[in-house]
Design a protein around this motif. Structure first.
Motif, PDB file in Angstrom:
ATOM      1  N   ARG A   1       1.199   8.325   9.940  1.00 17.92           N
ATOM      2  CA  ARG A   1       1.705   8.334   8.584  1.00 17.92           C
ATOM      3  C   ARG A   1       2.712   7.015   8.540  1.00 17.92           C
ATOM      4  O   ARG A   1       2.783   6.475   7.516  1.00 17.92           O
ATOM      5  N   TYR A   2       3.199   6.520   9.722  1.00 13.92           N
ATOM      6  CA  TYR A   2       3.992   5.503   9.801  1.00 13.92           C
ATOM      7  C   TYR A   2       3.107   4.147   9.099  1.00 13.92           C
ATOM      8  O   TYR A   2       3.642   3.293   8.516  1.00 13.92           O
ATOM      9  N   ALA A   3       1.774   4.261   9.450  1.00 16.45           N
ATOM     10  CA  ALA A   3       0.990   2.977   9.023  1.00 16.45           C
ATOM     11  C   ALA A   3       0.809   3.164   7.484  1.00 16.45           C
ATOM     12  O   ALA A   3       0.575   2.128   7.018  1.00 16.45           O
ATOM     13  N   VAL A   4       0.800   4.361   7.165  1.00 12.20           N
ATOM     14  CA  VAL A   4       0.546   4.299   5.609  1.00 12.20           C
ATOM     15  C   VAL A   4       1.729   3.875   4.842  1.00 12.20           C
ATOM     16  O   VAL A   4       1.672   3.181   3.793  1.00 12.20           O
ATOM     17  N   MET A   5       2.825   4.339   5.286  1.00 11.84           N
ATOM     18  CA  MET A   5       4.184   3.780   4.516  1.00 11.84           C
ATOM     19  C   MET A   5       4.163   2.175   4.758  1.00 11.84           C
ATOM     20  O   MET A   5       4.391   1.321   4.147  1.00 11.84           O
ATOM     21  N   ALA A   6       3.722   1.609   6.063  1.00 13.66           N
ATOM     22  CA  ALA A   6       3.344   0.326   6.210  1.00 13.66           C
ATOM     23  C   ALA A   6       2.885  -0.442   5.396  1.00 13.66           C
ATOM     24  O   ALA A   6       2.950  -1.633   4.436  1.00 13.66           O
ATOM     25  N   ILE A   7       1.446   0.258   4.614  1.00 13.99           N
ATOM     26  CA  ILE A   7       0.637  -0.413   3.636  1.00 13.99           C
ATOM     27  C   ILE A   7       1.681  -0.630   2.340  1.00 13.99           C
ATOM     28  O   ILE A   7       1.382  -1.493   1.700  1.00 13.99           O
ATOM     29  N   PHE A   8       2.301   0.592   2.093  1.00 12.38           N
ATOM     30  CA  PHE A   8       2.972   0.409   0.808  1.00 12.38           C
ATOM     31  C   PHE A   8       3.971  -0.561   0.855  1.00 12.38           C
ATOM     32  O   PHE A   8       4.278  -1.104  -0.211  1.00 12.38           O
ATOM     33  N   ASN A   9       4.675  -0.733   1.996  1.00 13.43           N
ATOM     34  CA  ASN A   9       5.308  -1.699   2.305  1.00 13.43           C
ATOM     35  C   ASN A   9       5.050  -3.335   2.386  1.00 13.43           C
ATOM     36  O   ASN A   9       5.707  -4.166   2.400  1.00 13.43           O
ATOM     37  N   ARG A  10       3.686  -3.289   2.334  1.00 13.44           N
ATOM     38  CA  ARG A  10       3.142  -4.428   2.744  1.00 13.44           C
ATOM     39  C   ARG A  10       3.605  -5.213   4.001  1.00 13.44           C
ATOM     40  O   ARG A  10       3.878  -6.373   4.016  1.00 13.44           O
ATOM     41  N   ASP A  11       3.756  -4.430   4.981  1.00 18.76           N
ATOM     42  CA  ASP A  11       4.357  -4.828   6.000  1.00 18.76           C
ATOM     43  C   ASP A  11       3.267  -5.176   7.136  1.00 18.76           C
ATOM     44  O   ASP A  11       2.829  -4.227   7.911  1.00 18.76           O
ATOM     45  N   PHE A  12       2.635  -6.408   7.076  1.00 18.14           N
ATOM     46  CA  PHE A  12       1.364  -6.592   7.894  1.00 18.14           C
ATOM     47  C   PHE A  12       1.522  -6.456   9.274  1.00 18.14           C
ATOM     48  O   PHE A  12       0.609  -6.132   9.851  1.00 18.14           O
ATOM     49  N   PRO A  13       2.502  -6.971   9.817  1.00 16.57           N
ATOM     50  CA  PRO A  13       2.611  -7.060  11.338  1.00 16.57           C
ATOM     51  C   PRO A  13       2.393  -5.582  11.952  1.00 16.57           C
ATOM     52  O   PRO A  13       1.512  -5.038  12.722  1.00 16.57           O
ATOM     53  N   ILE A  14       3.085  -4.652  11.204  1.00 18.38           N
ATOM     54  CA  ILE A  14       2.796  -3.407  11.534  1.00 18.38           C
ATOM     55  C   ILE A  14       1.270  -2.707  11.588  1.00 18.38           C
ATOM     56  O   ILE A  14       0.744  -2.355  12.364  1.00 18.38           O
ATOM     57  N   LEU A  15       0.957  -3.094  10.260  1.00 15.02           N
ATOM     58  CA  LEU A  15      -0.672  -2.528  10.104  1.00 15.02           C
ATOM     59  C   LEU A  15      -1.664  -3.266  11.162  1.00 15.02           C
ATOM     60  O   LEU A  15      -2.399  -2.645  11.775  1.00 15.02           O
ATOM     61  N   GLN A  16      -1.376  -4.521  11.488  1.00 16.84           N
ATOM     62  CA  GLN A  16      -2.025  -5.232  12.360  1.00 16.84           C
ATOM     63  C   GLN A  16      -2.021  -4.713  13.706  1.00 16.84           C
ATOM     64  O   GLN A  16      -2.950  -4.373  14.599  1.00 16.84           O
ATOM     65  N   CYS A  17      -0.835  -4.183  14.223  1.00 16.94           N
ATOM     66  CA  CYS A  17      -0.772  -3.737  15.508  1.00 16.94           C
ATOM     67  C   CYS A  17      -1.219  -2.377  15.698  1.00 16.94           C
ATOM     68  O   CYS A  17      -2.073  -1.889  16.599  1.00 16.94           O
ATOM     69  N   PHE A  18      -0.943  -1.784  14.427  1.00 14.18           N
ATOM     70  CA  PHE A  18      -1.708  -0.385  14.157  1.00 14.18           C
ATOM     71  C   PHE A  18      -3.138  -0.271  14.576  1.00 14.18           C
ATOM     72  O   PHE A  18      -3.746   0.410  15.377  1.00 14.18           O
TER      73      PHE A  18
ATOM     74  N   GLY B   1      -4.988  -2.407   3.116  1.00  6.30           N
ATOM     75  CA  GLY B   1      -3.491  -2.609   3.273  1.00  6.30           C
ATOM     76  C   GLY B   1      -3.618  -4.047   3.113  1.00  6.30           C
ATOM     77  O   GLY B   1      -2.458  -4.530   2.351  1.00  6.30           O
ATOM     78  N   ILE B   2      -4.412  -4.973   3.377  1.00  4.06           N
ATOM     79  CA  ILE B   2      -4.701  -6.273   3.413  1.00  4.06           C
ATOM     80  C   ILE B   2      -4.969  -6.633   1.889  1.00  4.06           C
ATOM     81  O   ILE B   2      -4.145  -7.527   1.252  1.00  4.06           O
ATOM     82  N   LEU B   3      -5.918  -6.126   1.323  1.00  2.00           N
ATOM     83  CA  LEU B   3      -6.413  -6.622   0.093  1.00  2.00           C
ATOM     84  C   LEU B   3      -5.603  -5.817  -0.966  1.00  2.00           C
ATOM     85  O   LEU B   3      -5.646  -6.192  -2.267  1.00  2.00           O
ATOM     86  N   GLY B   4      -4.521  -4.836  -0.961  1.00  2.00           N
ATOM     87  CA  GLY B   4      -4.178  -4.326  -1.716  1.00  2.00           C
ATOM     88  C   GLY B   4      -4.767  -3.041  -2.336  1.00  2.00           C
ATOM     89  O   GLY B   4      -5.841  -2.859  -2.139  1.00  2.00           O
ATOM     90  N   THR B   5      -3.838  -1.760  -2.631  1.00  2.00           N
ATOM     91  CA  THR B   5      -4.415  -0.595  -3.132  1.00  2.00           C
ATOM     92  C   THR B   5      -5.433  -0.711  -4.220  1.00  2.00           C
ATOM     93  O   THR B   5      -5.056  -1.605  -5.079  1.00  2.00           O
ATOM     94  N   GLY B   6      -6.309   0.039  -4.423  1.00  2.00           N
ATOM     95  CA  GLY B   6      -7.001   0.043  -5.795  1.00  2.00           C
ATOM     96  C   GLY B   6      -8.510   0.575  -5.444  1.00  2.00           C
ATOM     97  O   GLY B   6      -8.999   0.405  -4.244  1.00  2.00           O
ATOM     98  N   MET B   7      -9.003   1.093  -6.595  1.00  2.00           N
ATOM     99  CA  MET B   7     -10.592   1.375  -6.236  1.00  2.00           C
ATOM    100  C   MET B   7     -11.686   0.353  -5.662  1.00  2.00           C
ATOM    101  O   MET B   7     -12.370   0.464  -4.781  1.00  2.00           O
ATOM    102  N   VAL B   8     -11.362  -0.814  -6.374  1.00  2.00           N
ATOM    103  CA  VAL B   8     -12.113  -1.729  -6.036  1.00  2.00           C
ATOM    104  C   VAL B   8     -11.919  -2.247  -4.554  1.00  2.00           C
ATOM    105  O   VAL B   8     -13.335  -2.539  -3.969  1.00  2.00           O
ATOM    106  N   ASN B   9     -10.955  -2.231  -4.219  1.00  2.00           N
ATOM    107  CA  ASN B   9     -10.662  -2.639  -2.774  1.00  2.00           C
ATOM    108  C   ASN B   9     -11.308  -1.540  -1.706  1.00  2.00           C
ATOM    109  O   ASN B   9     -11.526  -2.039  -0.515  1.00  2.00           O
ATOM    110  N   VAL B  10     -11.077  -0.137  -2.137  1.00  2.00           N
ATOM    111  CA  VAL B  10     -11.510   0.679  -1.209  1.00  2.00           C
ATOM    112  C   VAL B  10     -12.962   0.684  -1.211  1.00  2.00           C
ATOM    113  O   VAL B  10     -13.588   1.047  -0.030  1.00  2.00           O
TER     114      VAL B  10
END
Lengths: 313, 279
Positions: free
Chosen positions: A263-280, B130-139
């Motif tokens: 759940r924390y990682a999904v929030m990180a995706i929305f925040n574009r918090d890349f260090p968290i994502l990478q570590c996850f 997460g890296i590419l950004g959300t959206g259908m194409v990226n999925v």
């Protein structure tokens, strides 16, 4: 046995090295300048000076391979950088949320074993009987059902209608029942099918025929030969599906507001918090790899053919 | 297998084929079938129960649920089709190169595969989105990137087993070029297996797409997609469980139909590889 373990780890090391290179490179694919993101999230006005300083501070002006070495060196010491949002060390944050996820996946794994082994055996022994049909229908539906939808069905039945179980959050034992059940459904279904197929195949094995010819009781034939031999591939299959379990945990955590790392990682995706994502990604992969290594070792320990086969080559 | 079981299995397969055809038809002809605009918001009729005009009722923004379900089929199957195309293209190229050319190319490509197989797939897909950004194409890209290695492995081993068959050797002796041998003698049997593998995986991929969309990473609202619809309806489970149950049922039924079809196809085309495949 030690040689087998050493060789198995020896294979892993170059792969893990390539994994880290891949993760590092993928992060470079990210849209936008990390220095810019860093400034924005730290609430520093993005002047040219500040940008230059951030670029230097983050090491973005160095050649790619040097950036990788610096990053990998720090990562090996457990330093994955700071979160762009909270400014806290990333690994600390991940490890803070990890136990909840492990608790959930561990419980699901337990449920998977407790349900799939007896049901798989039952289906194989009562082949084409009604128990077999029922179990197979259940297994078939289980592999086709999205876990989050199953989770909402459970919530609807046990929280909304019967008011028996809490619909969200982590707390006592009652809180974990529904999340663990929804997560376990898929792996239980897969395991039942796999164990049943293995049992049926092993029943026609020559060793079983021989055991029967020796006049062993049916019980000893089934449990001592068929069941034992069928369980071994199931161990590997569980190791492989652990990845699904870890991934599925993310979705289930979102449904039940389970305070885990997914759940924390999904929030990180929305925040574009890349260090968290990478570590996850790295931590989850490490857990997955470690579990598979354990499974392989267990497998070689149960079945001498595996470790001996490797020794000859 | 008893006669009776075989009979029931046939029945099931026919039912599955019918359901899959319905879903496919919905996806192809969504603009023609859907009774209403799936995006038309009308707050005056929000959360209305099923009735004339809106056969399955409306959602929290007053959008027609039935139309959104039909358009959802298009989003779901469309993305799975795109994923499978990508996966088949990449993995066939890699698998044939590794299996037929062999040597260094094989070693390098298989190490790359190993790396991709090391990750838990869903987590890697999440990371990529997460890296590419959300959206259908990226999925679509993310799921294709996390699955091609499985296929490449299998194709490589198929090519390896085929390349020393007598008919392939005979073609070589008579002077056929490498590309001709690959195209005429190796790819056809490989593609037959690929069709089975891909059909078996449609359901699995639909679940991946729906899962990522449910997390809010895939199709972005207001576009209709089943996972998104469930996510939209989360807070209405107390009063309007229908909004969660219907899209979920669509996912469940279509995944089941495609799984049944895949199983049937596999049993038909190659009775040997009957277990352990697919995850």
């Amino acid at each position: 046995m030690l040689r087998y373990i050493a060789r198995r780890i020896g294979i892993l090391i170059p792969i893990l090295f390539l994994v880290s290179v891949l993760v590092f490179l993928m992060l470079r694919l990210a849209k936008g300048d990390p220095a810019m993101a860093y400034l924005r999230l730290s609430n520093i006005p993005p002047t040219a000076d500040a940008l230059e300083e951030a670029t230097r501070m983050l090491g973005l002006d160095l050649p790619l391979w040097e950036q990788y070495l610096r990053w990998a060196g720090r990562a090996l010491r457990g330093d994955f950088g700071l979160s762009w949002v909270t400014g806290q060390p990333v690994l600390g944050e991940i490890l803070y949320y990890l136990p909840a996820t492990l608790k959930l996946t561990g419980m699901s794994l337990l449920l998977t074993l407790v349900f799939s082994i007896p049901l798989g055996v039952l289906a194989a022994l009562r082949r084409d009987g009604w128990a077999d049909h029922l179990t197979r229908a259940f297994a078939f539906m289980g592999v086709s059902m999205p876990s989050f939808w199953f989770a909402y069905i459970l919530i609807f039945i046990f929280s909304v209608t019967l008011n028996l179980l809490p619909p969200m959050g982590m707390g006592g034992f009652a809180h974990i029942i529904m999340p663990a059940t929804s997560l376990a459904l898929m792996s239980t279904a897969i395991n039942i099918r796999f164990l049943r197929a293995n049992m049926l195949e092993n029943m026609h094995a020559r060793s079983v025929l021989y055991a029967r010819a020796r006049g062993l009781s049916e019980r000893r034939v089934i449990w001592g030969h068929v069941f034992r031999n069928s369980l071994v591939p199931v161990v590997t299959s569980i190791g492989m599906h652990l990845g699904e379990l870890i991934g599925g945990a993310v979705v289930v955590e979102m449904v039940f507001a389970w305070p885990g790392v997914g759940r924390y990682a999904v929030m990180a995706i929305f925040n574009r918090d890349f260090p968290i994502l990478q570590c996850f990604l790295l931590v989850m992969t490490a857990i997955f790899v470690l579990c598979n290594l354990l499974v392989d070792i267990l497998y070689a320990w149960i079945d001498p053919r595996i470790r001996l086969q490797g020794d000859r080559t | 297998m008893s006669c009776e079981t075989a009979f029931w299995q046939r029945r099931m397969v026919i039912a599955a084929a019918f359901l899959a055809a319905v879903v496919l038809g919905g996806a192809l002809f969504a603009p023609l079938i859907a009774p209403n605009d799936p995006l038309a918001v009308d707050l005056t009729i929000r959360l209305s129960p099923p009735g004339p005009g809106h056969w399955l009722g409306t959602d929290h923004l007053g959008r027609d649920v039935l139309s959104r379900l039909i358009w959802g089929a298009r989003a779901s199957l469309g993305s799975v089709a795109a994923i499978l195309c990508l996966v088949v293209l990449i993995s066939t190229a890699v698998g044939c190169l590794a299996g037929y050319v062999g040597g260094k190319a094989d070693a390098v490509l298989m190490r790359i595969c190993d790396v991709f197989l090391t990750f838990p797939t869903f987590i890697l897909a999440m990371f990529m989105v997460g890296i590419l950004g959300t959206g259908m194409v990226n999925v679509i890209i993310a799921i294709a990137m996390t699955h091609w290695a499985w296929y490449a492995r299998i194709i490589r081993s198929l090519v390896l087993s085929l390349r020393n068959r007598k008919y392939v050797l005979a073609a070589r002796v008579t002077g056929s070029s490498r590309t001709r041998i690959l195209g005429r003698h190796i790819l056809p049997p490989v593609s037959a297996q690929l069709v089975v593998l891909a059909t078996l995986d449609i359901g699995h991929m639909m679940l991946h797409v729906a899962g990522l969309s449910f997390l809010g990473l895939g199709v972005q609202p207001p576009s209709p997609e089943w996972g998104v619809m469930i996510n939209d309806a989360r807070q209405y489970i107390w009063e309007h469980p229908r909004l969660i149950m219907l899209p979920g049922l669509m996912i469940f039924v279509s995944v089941m139909a495609f799984n049944l079809l895949g199983d049937a196809l596999r049993d038909r085309l190659d009775p040997h590889v009957s277990k352990g495949m697919g995850a």
